[in-house]
Design an enzyme around this catalytic site. Sequence first.
Site, PDB file in Angstrom:
ATOM      1  N   TYR A 185       0.945  -1.278  -0.008  1.00 16.34           N
ATOM      2  CA  TYR A 185       0.038   0.084  -0.014  1.00 16.34           C
ATOM      3  C   TYR A 185       0.692   1.221   0.059  1.00 16.34           C
ATOM      4  O   TYR A 185       0.710   2.227  -0.811  1.00 16.34           O
ATOM      5  CB  TYR A 185      -0.917   0.139   1.134  1.00 16.34           C
ATOM      6  CG  TYR A 185      -2.215  -0.874   0.858  1.00 16.34           C
ATOM      7  CD1 TYR A 185      -2.292  -2.057   1.052  1.00 16.34           C
ATOM      8  CD2 TYR A 185      -3.329  -0.226   0.163  1.00 16.34           C
ATOM      9  CE1 TYR A 185      -3.556  -3.148   0.779  1.00 16.34           C
ATOM     10  CE2 TYR A 185      -4.400  -0.978  -0.094  1.00 16.34           C
ATOM     11  CZ  TYR A 185      -4.393  -2.215  -0.077  1.00 16.34           C
ATOM     12  OH  TYR A 185      -5.407  -3.227  -0.342  1.00 16.34           O
ATOM     13  N   VAL A 232      -8.929   5.195  -5.055  1.00 13.68           N
ATOM     14  CA  VAL A 232      -8.197   5.362  -3.596  1.00 13.68           C
ATOM     15  C   VAL A 232      -6.929   6.226  -3.586  1.00 13.68           C
ATOM     16  O   VAL A 232      -6.472   6.421  -2.843  1.00 13.68           O
ATOM     17  CB  VAL A 232      -7.886   4.257  -2.860  1.00 13.68           C
ATOM     18  CG1 VAL A 232      -9.058   3.126  -2.319  1.00 13.68           C
ATOM     19  CG2 VAL A 232      -7.028   3.174  -3.631  1.00 13.68           C
ATOM     20  N   HIS A 261     -14.386   3.594  -1.330  1.00  9.80           N
ATOM     21  CA  HIS A 261     -13.453   2.653  -0.779  1.00  9.80           C
ATOM     22  C   HIS A 261     -12.087   3.139   0.055  1.00  9.80           C
ATOM     23  O   HIS A 261     -11.093   2.748   0.082  1.00  9.80           O
ATOM     24  CB  HIS A 261     -12.742   1.685  -1.966  1.00  9.80           C
ATOM     25  CG  HIS A 261     -13.852   1.122  -2.565  1.00  9.80           C
ATOM     26  ND1 HIS A 261     -13.881   0.436  -3.928  1.00  9.80           N
ATOM     27  CD2 HIS A 261     -14.967   0.557  -2.340  1.00  9.80           C
ATOM     28  CE1 HIS A 261     -14.805   0.166  -4.155  1.00  9.80           C
ATOM     29  NE2 HIS A 261     -15.560  -0.095  -3.272  1.00  9.80           N
ATOM     30  N   CYS A 305       2.333   3.667  15.302  1.00  9.48           N
ATOM     31  CA  CYS A 305       1.531   4.653  15.838  1.00  9.48           C
ATOM     32  C   CYS A 305       2.381   5.117  17.099  1.00  9.48           C
ATOM     33  O   CYS A 305       3.170   4.202  17.746  1.00  9.48           O
ATOM     34  CB  CYS A 305       0.184   4.387  16.321  1.00  9.48           C
ATOM     35  SG  CYS A 305      -0.822   5.741  17.352  1.00  9.48           S
ATOM     36  N   GLN A 360     -13.615  -2.213 -21.845  1.00  8.83           N
ATOM     37  CA  GLN A 360     -14.116  -3.583 -22.001  1.00  8.83           C
ATOM     38  C   GLN A 360     -15.473  -3.473 -21.671  1.00  8.83           C
ATOM     39  O   GLN A 360     -16.031  -2.805 -20.999  1.00  8.83           O
ATOM     40  CB  GLN A 360     -13.485  -4.353 -20.907  1.00  8.83           C
ATOM     41  CG  GLN A 360     -12.145  -4.526 -20.813  1.00  8.83           C
ATOM     42  CD  GLN A 360     -11.420  -5.189 -21.999  1.00  8.83           C
ATOM     43  OE1 GLN A 360     -12.139  -5.979 -22.646  1.00  8.83           O
ATOM     44  NE2 GLN A 360     -10.081  -4.834 -22.622  1.00  8.83           N
TER      45      GLN A 360
HETATM   46  C1  BV8 Z   1     -18.997  -5.180   1.753  1.00 11.47           C
HETATM   47  C2  BV8 Z   1      -9.567  -0.568  -1.599  1.00 11.47           C
HETATM   48  C3  BV8 Z   1     -20.367  -6.050   3.475  1.00 11.47           C
HETATM   49  C4  BV8 Z   1      -8.498  -1.651  -1.526  1.00 11.47           C
HETATM   50  C5  BV8 Z   1     -11.209  -2.143  -2.912  1.00 11.47           C
HETATM   51  C6  BV8 Z   1     -22.435  -8.636  -3.621  1.00 11.47           C
HETATM   52  C7  BV8 Z   1     -22.124  -9.429  -4.839  1.00 11.47           C
HETATM   53  C8  BV8 Z   1     -20.719  -9.973  -5.229  1.00 11.47           C
HETATM   54  C9  BV8 Z   1     -19.742  -9.848  -3.956  1.00 11.47           C
HETATM   55  C10 BV8 Z   1     -20.048  -8.952  -3.098  1.00 11.47           C
HETATM   56  C11 BV8 Z   1     -21.463  -8.464  -2.975  1.00 11.47           C
HETATM   57  N1  BV8 Z   1     -21.283  -7.905  -1.603  1.00 11.47           N
HETATM   58  C12 BV8 Z   1     -20.398  -8.046  -1.143  1.00 11.47           C
HETATM   59  C13 BV8 Z   1     -19.306  -8.608  -2.028  1.00 11.47           C
HETATM   60  C14 BV8 Z   1     -18.029  -9.078  -1.823  1.00 11.47           C
HETATM   61  C15 BV8 Z   1     -16.892  -8.085  -2.162  1.00 11.47           C
HETATM   62  C16 BV8 Z   1     -16.852  -8.111  -3.541  1.00 11.47           C
HETATM   63  O1  BV8 Z   1     -17.666  -7.089  -4.361  1.00 11.47           O
HETATM   64  N2  BV8 Z   1     -16.297  -9.009  -4.240  1.00 11.47           N
HETATM   65  C17 BV8 Z   1     -16.249  -8.838  -5.742  1.00 11.47           C
HETATM   66  C18 BV8 Z   1     -14.484  -8.955  -6.058  1.00 11.47           C
HETATM   67  C19 BV8 Z   1     -16.759 -10.110  -6.184  1.00 11.47           C
HETATM   68  N3  BV8 Z   1     -17.335  -6.698  -1.836  1.00 11.47           N
HETATM   69  C20 BV8 Z   1     -16.950  -6.269  -0.530  1.00 11.47           C
HETATM   70  O2  BV8 Z   1     -16.064  -6.806   0.106  1.00 11.47           O
HETATM   71  C21 BV8 Z   1     -17.114  -4.923   0.228  1.00 11.47           C
HETATM   72  N4  BV8 Z   1     -17.586  -5.075   1.379  1.00 11.47           N
HETATM   73  O3  BV8 Z   1     -19.775  -5.253   0.758  1.00 11.47           O
HETATM   74  O4  BV8 Z   1     -19.010  -5.182   2.873  1.00 11.47           O
HETATM   75  C22 BV8 Z   1     -19.904  -7.427   3.547  1.00 11.47           C
HETATM   76  C23 BV8 Z   1     -19.120  -7.603   4.794  1.00 11.47           C
HETATM   77  C24 BV8 Z   1     -18.528  -8.893   5.060  1.00 11.47           C
HETATM   78  C25 BV8 Z   1     -18.861 -10.082   3.835  1.00 11.47           C
HETATM   79  C26 BV8 Z   1     -19.661  -9.738   2.651  1.00 11.47           C
HETATM   80  C27 BV8 Z   1     -20.015  -8.252   2.822  1.00 11.47           C
HETATM   81  C28 BV8 Z   1     -15.773  -4.027  -0.034  1.00 11.47           C
HETATM   82  C29 BV8 Z   1     -15.381  -3.754  -1.539  1.00 11.47           C
HETATM   83  C30 BV8 Z   1     -14.310  -2.766  -1.274  1.00 11.47           C
HETATM   84  C31 BV8 Z   1     -13.028  -3.521  -1.710  1.00 11.47           C
HETATM   85  N5  BV8 Z   1     -11.769  -2.496  -1.890  1.00 11.47           N
HETATM   86  N6  BV8 Z   1     -10.426  -1.097  -3.096  1.00 11.47           N
HETATM   87  C32 BV8 Z   1      -7.384  -1.342  -2.772  1.00 11.47           C
HETATM   88  O5  BV8 Z   1      -7.788  -0.668  -3.670  1.00 11.47           O
HETATM   89  O6  BV8 Z   1      -6.491  -2.073  -2.557  1.00 11.47           O
HETATM   90  S1  BV8 Z   1     -12.003  -2.234  -4.361  1.00 11.47           S
HETATM   91  C33 BV8 Z   1     -10.922  -2.296  -5.692  1.00 11.47           C
HETATM   92  O7  BV8 Z   1     -11.696  -2.936  -6.731  1.00 11.47           O
HETATM   93  C34 BV8 Z   1     -10.527  -0.930  -6.047  1.00 11.47           C
HETATM   94  O8  BV8 Z   1     -11.273   0.254  -5.366  1.00 11.47           O
HETATM   95  C35 BV8 Z   1     -11.164  -0.607  -7.675  1.00 11.47           C
HETATM   96  O9  BV8 Z   1     -11.615   0.584  -7.726  1.00 11.47           O
HETATM   97  C36 BV8 Z   1     -12.344  -1.622  -7.211  1.00 11.47           C
HETATM   98  C37 BV8 Z   1     -13.219  -1.908  -8.643  1.00 11.47           C
HETATM   99  O10 BV8 Z   1     -12.288  -2.261  -9.474  1.00 11.47           O
HETATM  100  P1  BV8 Z   1     -12.293  -1.355 -10.860  1.00 11.47           P
HETATM  101  O11 BV8 Z   1     -12.260   0.106 -10.411  1.00 11.47           O
HETATM  102  O12 BV8 Z   1     -13.596  -1.503 -11.572  1.00 11.47           O
HETATM  103  O13 BV8 Z   1     -11.037  -1.512 -11.446  1.00 11.47           O
HETATM  104  P2  BV8 Z   1     -10.815  -2.717 -12.466  1.00 11.47           P
HETATM  105  O14 BV8 Z   1      -9.435  -2.945 -12.604  1.00 11.47           O
HETATM  106  O15 BV8 Z   1     -11.646  -4.124 -11.912  1.00 11.47           O
HETATM  107  O16 BV8 Z   1     -11.474  -2.283 -13.812  1.00 11.47           O
HETATM  108  C38 BV8 Z   1     -10.978  -1.263 -14.672  1.00 11.47           C
HETATM  109  C39 BV8 Z   1     -11.763  -1.136 -15.780  1.00 11.47           C
HETATM  110  O17 BV8 Z   1     -11.229  -0.033 -16.684  1.00 11.47           O
HETATM  111  C40 BV8 Z   1     -11.495  -2.315 -16.662  1.00 11.47           C
HETATM  112  O18 BV8 Z   1     -12.979  -2.914 -17.159  1.00 11.47           O
HETATM  113  C41 BV8 Z   1     -10.701  -1.788 -17.851  1.00 11.47           C
HETATM  114  O19 BV8 Z   1     -11.283  -2.390 -19.237  1.00 11.47           O
HETATM  115  C42 BV8 Z   1     -11.236  -0.173 -17.851  1.00 11.47           C
HETATM  116  N7  BV8 Z   1     -10.075   0.505 -18.521  1.00 11.47           N
HETATM  117  C43 BV8 Z   1      -8.819   0.806 -18.301  1.00 11.47           C
HETATM  118  N8  BV8 Z   1      -8.281   1.758 -18.756  1.00 11.47           N
HETATM  119  C44 BV8 Z   1      -9.304   2.697 -19.154  1.00 11.47           C
HETATM  120  C45 BV8 Z   1     -10.333   1.840 -18.883  1.00 11.47           C
HETATM  121  N9  BV8 Z   1     -11.737   2.468 -19.275  1.00 11.47           N
HETATM  122  C46 BV8 Z   1     -11.865   3.563 -19.915  1.00 11.47           C
HETATM  123  N10 BV8 Z   1     -10.689   4.270 -20.152  1.00 11.47           N
HETATM  124  C47 BV8 Z   1      -9.173   3.784 -19.704  1.00 11.47           C
HETATM  125  N11 BV8 Z   1      -8.171   4.617 -20.009  1.00 11.47           N
HETATM  126 ZN    ZN Z   2      -2.129   4.247  18.080  1.00 10.39          ZN
END
Ligand code: BV8
Ligand code: ZN
Length: 251
Positions: free
Chosen positions: A69, A109, A125, A154, A221
């Site tokens: 990070y 982020v 996030h 800390c 995509q």
């Molecule tokens: C939660 C911080 C309650 C950390 C991140 C419902 C359904 C399914 C799954 C779940 C659900 N509810 C909860 C879940 C589980 C999970 C989840 O969603 N899992 C996924 C993988 C299936 N969610 C959670 O855990 C969330 N918490 O719901 O709490 C709970 C509690 C306990 C148990 C269950 C639920 C918390 C989610 C937050 C995670 N933290 N970030 C870090 O950054 O390290 S998420 C992380 O992914 C980033 O923030 C990122 O932004 C985010 C999403 O990804 P994208 O931004 O879409 O990025 P990605 O690379 O995927 O895509 C980029 C796109 O851009 C591509 O398509 C590409 O083609 C395109 N692109 C590229 N270049 C360009 C472009 N487009 C245009 N122009 C360009 N130039």
């Molecule tokens: Zn402390």
Amino acid sequence: MTAINDPALIEAFRGAGHVVVLTGAGVSAESGIATFRDALTGLWSRFNAEDLATPEAFDRDPELVSRWYDERRCKTMACEPNGGHVALARLQAGMEAAGRKFTLITQNVDRLHQRAGSRDVLELHGTLHVWRCVGCGEAKLESGPAFTEFPPKCSCGGNRRPGVVWFGENLDGGVLNAAADAAQRADLFLTLGTSSVVHPAAGLIDVALGAKAKVVEVNLQPTAYSKRVTWSLRAKTGEVLPWLVDKALAG
Ligand code: BV8
Ligand code: ZN
């Protein structure tokens, strides 16, 4: 796929009283910041993002996770906002000057939106740039060079973690409610540079669709929403947004 110069698209921009935008890592790609799923290159390539972005990973190996990070924090500070970030800041200023409403919600982020001039950004996030103590909870903005110890400590002796929301962690309730409320009220909803697989962030697109907003997707995509939105553009946000915002704010 929709031709970008569809007059109805420009009309929708001009006629919208409340524009709501959801951005993902793709919006920062042209600033040189790897998208979330491409984030693991070089020495990190043997890891999977979802494996490092969890509280369990930090508990198991706080040194490894804090290094990843802090490396991302330092890389982000060395990058600049791109044309897409600047266009969104211009759109907000132009709409608010005309008494219209604008809400920017981001999954990112990196705080490049804020550095481009966007205000009141809803960070679903959290951010790499605030680190907090897992012991006493003290949170501080970190804008200096790389830490010298991992995990950073800390003054109370506790380990400090990045102020991001990890997988399996709840989002900040106030931020999520404000985002859902805005999506519910949007006349026009833009989903930009996101694979739309992370929830509950992606669910905001469903909220906008359910509230009969017009929805524009700009993503390199196709996604699970591409066939459900009003317009789906396969384009780079850094290239398309400046053009779209010029049209939206003209006349
Ligand atoms: C939660 C911080 C309650 C950390 C991140 C419902 C359904 C399914 C799954 C779940 C659900 N509810 C909860 C879940 C589980 C999970 C989840 O969603 N899992 C996924 C993988 C299936 N969610 C959670 O855990 C969330 N918490 O719901 O709490 C709970 C509690 C306990 C148990 C269950 C639920 C918390 C989610 C937050 C995670 N933290 N970030 C870090 O950054 O390290 S998420 C992380 O992914 C980033 O923030 C990122 O932004 C985010 C999403 O990804 P994208 O931004 O879409 O990025 P990605 O690379 O995927 O895509 C980029 C796109 O851009 C591509 O398509 C590409 O083609 C395109 N692109 C590229 N270049 C360009 C472009 N487009 C245009 N122009 C360009 N130039
Ligand atoms: Zn402390």
